[in-house]
Scaffold this motif. Structure first.
Motif, PDB file in Angstrom:
ATOM      1  N   ARG A  14      31.284 -40.518  17.556  1.00  0.00           N
ATOM      2  CA  ARG A  14      31.744 -41.293  16.401  1.00  0.00           C
ATOM      3  C   ARG A  14      30.503 -41.712  15.638  1.00  0.00           C
ATOM      4  O   ARG A  14      29.644 -42.419  16.179  1.00  0.00           O
ATOM      5  N   LEU A  15      30.373 -41.259  14.405  1.00  0.00           N
ATOM      6  CA  LEU A  15      29.191 -41.572  13.616  1.00  0.00           C
ATOM      7  C   LEU A  15      29.263 -43.019  13.132  1.00  0.00           C
ATOM      8  O   LEU A  15      30.246 -43.417  12.510  1.00  0.00           O
ATOM      9  N   PRO A  16      28.237 -43.812  13.397  1.00  0.00           N
ATOM     10  CA  PRO A  16      28.284 -45.236  13.069  1.00  0.00           C
ATOM     11  C   PRO A  16      28.009 -45.560  11.604  1.00  0.00           C
ATOM     12  O   PRO A  16      28.292 -46.660  11.156  1.00  0.00           O
ATOM     13  N   MET A  17      27.445 -44.624  10.846  1.00  0.00           N
ATOM     14  CA  MET A  17      27.046 -44.945   9.485  1.00  0.00           C
ATOM     15  C   MET A  17      28.214 -44.928   8.508  1.00  0.00           C
ATOM     16  O   MET A  17      29.226 -44.275   8.734  1.00  0.00           O
ATOM     17  N   ARG A  18      28.018 -45.666   7.423  1.00  0.00           N
ATOM     18  CA  ARG A  18      29.017 -45.697   6.356  1.00  0.00           C
ATOM     19  C   ARG A  18      28.887 -44.425   5.518  1.00  0.00           C
ATOM     20  O   ARG A  18      27.849 -43.774   5.516  1.00  0.00           O
ATOM     21  N   ARG A  19      29.931 -44.103   4.808  1.00  0.00           N
ATOM     22  CA  ARG A  19      29.897 -42.912   3.951  1.00  0.00           C
ATOM     23  C   ARG A  19      28.853 -43.065   2.850  1.00  0.00           C
ATOM     24  O   ARG A  19      28.223 -42.093   2.459  1.00  0.00           O
ATOM     25  N   GLN A  20      28.630 -44.285   2.374  1.00  0.00           N
ATOM     26  CA  GLN A  20      27.593 -44.504   1.368  1.00  0.00           C
ATOM     27  C   GLN A  20      26.219 -44.177   1.949  1.00  0.00           C
ATOM     28  O   GLN A  20      25.363 -43.615   1.270  1.00  0.00           O
ATOM     29  N   ASP A  21      26.008 -44.502   3.216  1.00  0.00           N
ATOM     30  CA  ASP A  21      24.744 -44.166   3.884  1.00  0.00           C
ATOM     31  C   ASP A  21      24.555 -42.654   3.951  1.00  0.00           C
ATOM     32  O   ASP A  21      23.443 -42.151   3.768  1.00  0.00           O
ATOM     33  N   ILE A  22      25.632 -41.948   4.223  1.00  0.00           N
ATOM     34  CA  ILE A  22      25.575 -40.483   4.268  1.00  0.00           C
ATOM     35  C   ILE A  22      25.223 -39.942   2.881  1.00  0.00           C
ATOM     36  O   ILE A  22      24.358 -39.079   2.742  1.00  0.00           O
ATOM     37  N   ALA A  23      25.891 -40.447   1.855  1.00  0.00           N
ATOM     38  CA  ALA A  23      25.622 -40.008   0.482  1.00  0.00           C
ATOM     39  C   ALA A  23      24.156 -40.244   0.122  1.00  0.00           C
ATOM     40  O   ALA A  23      23.496 -39.365  -0.450  1.00  0.00           O
TER      41      ALA A  23
END
Length: 72
Positions: A14-23
Protein backbone atom coordinates in the motif's frame (compact mmCIF):
# COMPACT_ATOMS: atom_id res chain seq x y z
CA UNK A 1 6.67 5.35 -10.95
CA UNK A 2 4.84 2.29 -9.63
CA UNK A 3 7.62 -0.02 -10.72
CA UNK A 4 10.14 1.98 -8.71
CA UNK A 5 7.98 1.85 -5.58
CA UNK A 6 7.50 -1.92 -5.48
CA UNK A 7 9.24 -4.07 -2.87
CA UNK A 8 11.90 -6.54 -4.02
CA UNK A 9 9.44 -9.44 -3.87
CA UNK A 10 5.87 -9.67 -5.08
CA UNK A 11 4.13 -8.92 -1.80
CA UNK A 12 1.01 -6.89 -1.09
CA UNK A 13 1.85 -3.21 -0.83
CA UNK A 14 0.00 0.00 0.00
CA UNK A 15 1.70 3.19 -1.15
CA UNK A 16 1.65 5.75 1.67
CA UNK A 17 2.03 8.88 -0.45
CA UNK A 18 -0.74 11.16 -1.62
CA UNK A 19 -1.56 11.42 -5.31
CA UNK A 20 -0.32 15.03 -5.25
CA UNK A 21 3.05 13.73 -4.03
CA UNK A 22 3.13 11.31 -6.95
CA UNK A 23 2.29 14.10 -9.40
CA UNK A 24 5.06 16.27 -7.97
CA UNK A 25 7.57 13.40 -8.11
CA UNK A 26 6.95 12.66 -11.78
CA UNK A 27 6.36 16.24 -12.89
CA UNK A 28 2.75 16.02 -13.96
CA UNK A 29 -0.60 17.28 -12.78
CA UNK A 30 -2.84 15.76 -10.13
CA UNK A 31 -5.54 15.42 -12.79
CA UNK A 32 -3.24 13.25 -14.92
CA UNK A 33 -2.35 11.05 -11.95
CA UNK A 34 -6.03 10.63 -11.05
CA UNK A 35 -6.92 9.64 -14.63
CA UNK A 36 -4.06 7.15 -14.74
CA UNK A 37 -4.98 5.63 -11.37
CA UNK A 38 -8.59 5.20 -12.49
CA UNK A 39 -7.52 3.60 -15.79
CA UNK A 40 -5.14 1.19 -14.03
CA UNK A 41 -7.80 0.37 -11.43
CA UNK A 42 -10.33 -0.38 -14.20
CA UNK A 43 -7.78 -2.69 -15.85
CA UNK A 44 -7.20 -4.53 -12.57
CA UNK A 45 -3.57 -3.44 -12.33
CA UNK A 46 -4.03 -1.71 -8.99
CA UNK A 47 -6.61 -1.30 -6.25
CA UNK A 48 -7.55 1.46 -3.87
CA UNK A 49 -7.56 1.05 -0.10
CA UNK A 50 -9.08 4.04 1.69
CA UNK A 51 -7.99 6.25 -1.19
CA UNK A 52 -4.41 4.99 -1.25
CA UNK A 53 -2.92 2.93 -4.06
CA UNK A 54 -2.69 -0.73 -3.07
CA UNK A 55 -1.40 -3.74 -4.97
CA UNK A 56 -1.86 -7.44 -4.36
CA UNK A 57 1.05 -9.79 -5.08
CA UNK A 58 -0.53 -10.61 -8.48
CA UNK A 59 -0.90 -6.92 -9.29
CA UNK A 60 2.75 -6.33 -8.33
CA UNK A 61 3.75 -9.02 -10.82
CA UNK A 62 1.67 -7.31 -13.53
CA UNK A 63 3.26 -3.93 -12.82
CA UNK A 64 6.74 -5.44 -13.02
CA UNK A 65 6.05 -6.76 -16.53
CA UNK A 66 4.42 -3.59 -17.86
CA UNK A 67 6.13 -1.80 -20.74
CA UNK A 68 6.69 1.67 -19.28
CA UNK A 69 6.99 3.21 -22.74
CA UNK A 70 3.67 1.83 -23.97
CA UNK A 71 1.08 4.48 -24.84
CA UNK A 72 -2.56 3.44 -24.46
Amino acid sequence: YLQKQLPATDAAVRLPMRRQDIADAIGTSLKTVNRSVERLRAEGILSLDRGKIALTPDQCAKVRTMDVHQKT
